[in-house]
Enzyme design. Structure first.
Site, PDB file in Angstrom:
ATOM      1  N   TYR A  49       6.326  -2.191  10.238  1.00 11.79           N
ATOM      2  CA  TYR A  49       6.495  -2.438   8.794  1.00 11.79           C
ATOM      3  C   TYR A  49       7.741  -3.281   8.501  1.00 11.79           C
ATOM      4  O   TYR A  49       8.295  -3.193   7.409  1.00 11.79           O
ATOM      5  CB  TYR A  49       6.556  -1.117   8.042  1.00 11.79           C
ATOM      6  CG  TYR A  49       5.193  -0.482   7.818  1.00 11.79           C
ATOM      7  CD1 TYR A  49       4.235  -1.109   7.024  1.00 11.79           C
ATOM      8  CD2 TYR A  49       4.857   0.745   8.380  1.00 11.79           C
ATOM      9  CE1 TYR A  49       2.990  -0.538   6.800  1.00 11.79           C
ATOM     10  CE2 TYR A  49       3.610   1.320   8.169  1.00 11.79           C
ATOM     11  CZ  TYR A  49       2.687   0.665   7.378  1.00 11.79           C
ATOM     12  OH  TYR A  49       1.454   1.230   7.156  1.00 11.79           O
ATOM     13  N   PHE A  57      11.038   1.824  -0.711  1.00  7.34           N
ATOM     14  CA  PHE A  57      10.180   2.839  -0.102  1.00  7.34           C
ATOM     15  C   PHE A  57      10.150   2.762   1.425  1.00  7.34           C
ATOM     16  O   PHE A  57       9.434   3.521   2.069  1.00  7.34           O
ATOM     17  CB  PHE A  57       8.749   2.728  -0.652  1.00  7.34           C
ATOM     18  CG  PHE A  57       8.096   1.381  -0.448  1.00  7.34           C
ATOM     19  CD1 PHE A  57       7.469   1.069   0.746  1.00  7.34           C
ATOM     20  CD2 PHE A  57       8.133   0.422  -1.451  1.00  7.34           C
ATOM     21  CE1 PHE A  57       6.883  -0.174   0.951  1.00  7.34           C
ATOM     22  CE2 PHE A  57       7.541  -0.819  -1.257  1.00  7.34           C
ATOM     23  CZ  PHE A  57       6.928  -1.117  -0.054  1.00  7.34           C
ATOM     24  N   ARG A  85     -10.241  -4.486   2.952  1.00 13.94           N
ATOM     25  CA  ARG A  85      -9.374  -4.239   1.797  1.00 13.94           C
ATOM     26  C   ARG A  85     -10.189  -3.797   0.587  1.00 13.94           C
ATOM     27  O   ARG A  85      -9.769  -2.928  -0.180  1.00 13.94           O
ATOM     28  CB  ARG A  85      -8.480  -5.444   1.515  1.00 13.94           C
ATOM     29  CG  ARG A  85      -7.450  -5.625   2.652  1.00 13.94           C
ATOM     30  CD  ARG A  85      -6.448  -6.693   2.401  1.00 13.94           C
ATOM     31  NE  ARG A  85      -5.413  -6.298   1.460  1.00 13.94           N
ATOM     32  CZ  ARG A  85      -4.362  -5.542   1.776  1.00 13.94           C
ATOM     33  NH1 ARG A  85      -4.210  -5.074   3.011  1.00 13.94           N
ATOM     34  NH2 ARG A  85      -3.462  -5.250   0.868  1.00 13.94           N
ATOM     35  N   THR A  91      -3.526   0.255  -3.286  1.00  6.86           N
ATOM     36  CA  THR A  91      -2.496   1.058  -2.608  1.00  6.86           C
ATOM     37  C   THR A  91      -2.357   2.445  -3.224  1.00  6.86           C
ATOM     38  O   THR A  91      -2.248   3.443  -2.517  1.00  6.86           O
ATOM     39  CB  THR A  91      -1.131   0.327  -2.683  1.00  6.86           C
ATOM     40  OG1 THR A  91      -1.283  -0.963  -2.111  1.00  6.86           O
ATOM     41  CG2 THR A  91      -0.051   1.076  -1.943  1.00  6.86           C
ATOM     42  N   ARG A 102      -9.377   5.177  -0.283  1.00 10.08           N
ATOM     43  CA  ARG A 102      -8.173   5.779  -0.879  1.00 10.08           C
ATOM     44  C   ARG A 102      -8.520   6.631  -2.093  1.00 10.08           C
ATOM     45  O   ARG A 102      -7.904   7.684  -2.317  1.00 10.08           O
ATOM     46  CB  ARG A 102      -7.156   4.694  -1.219  1.00 10.08           C
ATOM     47  CG  ARG A 102      -6.444   4.184   0.046  1.00 10.08           C
ATOM     48  CD  ARG A 102      -5.612   2.980  -0.244  1.00 10.08           C
ATOM     49  NE  ARG A 102      -4.738   2.608   0.870  1.00 10.08           N
ATOM     50  CZ  ARG A 102      -4.222   1.403   1.015  1.00 10.08           C
ATOM     51  NH1 ARG A 102      -4.476   0.450   0.106  1.00 10.08           N
ATOM     52  NH2 ARG A 102      -3.447   1.134   2.040  1.00 10.08           N
ATOM     53  N   ASN A 112      -1.199   7.453   1.597  1.00  7.69           N
ATOM     54  CA  ASN A 112      -2.425   6.827   1.071  1.00  7.69           C
ATOM     55  C   ASN A 112      -3.510   6.608   2.131  1.00  7.69           C
ATOM     56  O   ASN A 112      -4.340   5.710   1.997  1.00  7.69           O
ATOM     57  CB  ASN A 112      -2.099   5.536   0.306  1.00  7.69           C
ATOM     58  CG  ASN A 112      -1.518   4.459   1.181  1.00  7.69           C
ATOM     59  OD1 ASN A 112      -1.221   4.702   2.349  1.00  7.69           O
ATOM     60  ND2 ASN A 112      -1.359   3.271   0.633  1.00  7.69           N
TER      61      ASN A 112
HETATM   62  P1  CMP Z   1       0.143  -0.032   3.539  1.00 13.33           P
HETATM   63  O1  CMP Z   1      -1.110  -0.726   3.161  1.00 13.33           O
HETATM   64  O2  CMP Z   1       0.151   0.693   4.815  1.00 13.33           O
HETATM   65  O3  CMP Z   1       1.377  -1.046   3.509  1.00 13.33           O
HETATM   66  C1  CMP Z   1       2.664  -0.716   3.128  1.00 13.33           C
HETATM   67  C2  CMP Z   1       2.772   0.690   2.647  1.00 13.33           C
HETATM   68  O4  CMP Z   1       3.924   0.996   1.930  1.00 13.33           O
HETATM   69  C3  CMP Z   1       1.638   0.994   1.700  1.00 13.33           C
HETATM   70  O5  CMP Z   1       0.423   1.048   2.387  1.00 13.33           O
HETATM   71  C4  CMP Z   1       2.109   2.304   1.090  1.00 13.33           C
HETATM   72  O6  CMP Z   1       1.771   3.410   1.896  1.00 13.33           O
HETATM   73  C5  CMP Z   1       3.605   2.103   1.113  1.00 13.33           C
HETATM   74  N1  CMP Z   1       4.084   1.854  -0.229  1.00 13.33           N
HETATM   75  C6  CMP Z   1       3.904   0.770  -0.968  1.00 13.33           C
HETATM   76  N2  CMP Z   1       4.490   0.907  -2.172  1.00 13.33           N
HETATM   77  C7  CMP Z   1       5.045   2.127  -2.149  1.00 13.33           C
HETATM   78  C8  CMP Z   1       5.812   2.854  -3.095  1.00 13.33           C
HETATM   79  N3  CMP Z   1       6.112   2.341  -4.284  1.00 13.33           N
HETATM   80  N4  CMP Z   1       6.224   4.083  -2.733  1.00 13.33           N
HETATM   81  C9  CMP Z   1       5.933   4.585  -1.514  1.00 13.33           C
HETATM   82  N5  CMP Z   1       5.224   3.936  -0.581  1.00 13.33           N
HETATM   83  C10 CMP Z   1       4.791   2.725  -0.913  1.00 13.33           C
END
Ligand code: CMP
Length: 139
Positions: A49, A57, A85, A91, A102, A112
């Protein structure tokens, strides 16, 4: 046909939803081409990441993604990145469309249930992160 990477996240693996999510994706038309169960350490999750490093976050995301086993998998379909997607939804599960992974299985924006690559270029990088050359020879 093209490939993308999905990760069933610790919330969904830990609550026994991995099988349902896999069945959902297969029903949606994806073929599983590689799959494993693994637990990431902080260095690995942080590297995966890295694009989110510095965002508010990020630490929570790395803590969550190392909190239990994850199930990364390579999925194949026509236009696999966009198709996955669509299948997983927004998300935040509260904003995800009816019938998406989701909406059905995620707890919150952070917890998520599933990750999906966001471009063909990132799919290739993310597949390489989890699967070694010998596991990808058939792809
Ligand atoms: P993902 O698709 O795995 O890619 C990045 C991740 O960051 C996303 O899913 C969420 O799980 C996490 N994420 C994104 N925005 C937030 C947020 N505002 N608070 C917490 N986690 C977040």
């Amino acid at each position: 046909m093209s490939l993308t990477l999905a990760i069933i996240k610790p919330d969904a693996v830990g609550s026994g939803k991995a099988g349902k999510i896999l069945a959902h994706l297969e029903s949606a038309g994806f073929t599983v081409r590689a799959l494993r169960l693994t637990t990431l350490d902080k260095t690995q999750a942080g590297a995966f990441y890295a694009v989110h490093a510095g965002r508010p976050f990020y630490d929570e995301l790395v803590d969550f993604m190392t909190s239990g086993p994850v199930m990364p998998m390579v999925l194949e379909a026509d236009d696999a990145v966009a198709k996955l997607r669509d299948a997983i939804g927004a998300t935040d599960p509260a904003q995800a469309a009816e019938g998406t992974v989701r909406r059905l299985y995620a707890e919150s924006k952070g917890r998520n249930a599933i990750h999906a690559s966001d471009s063909d270029e990132n799919a290739a990088i993310e597949i390489g992160f989890f699967f070694s050359m010998h596991e990808r020879l058939g792809l």
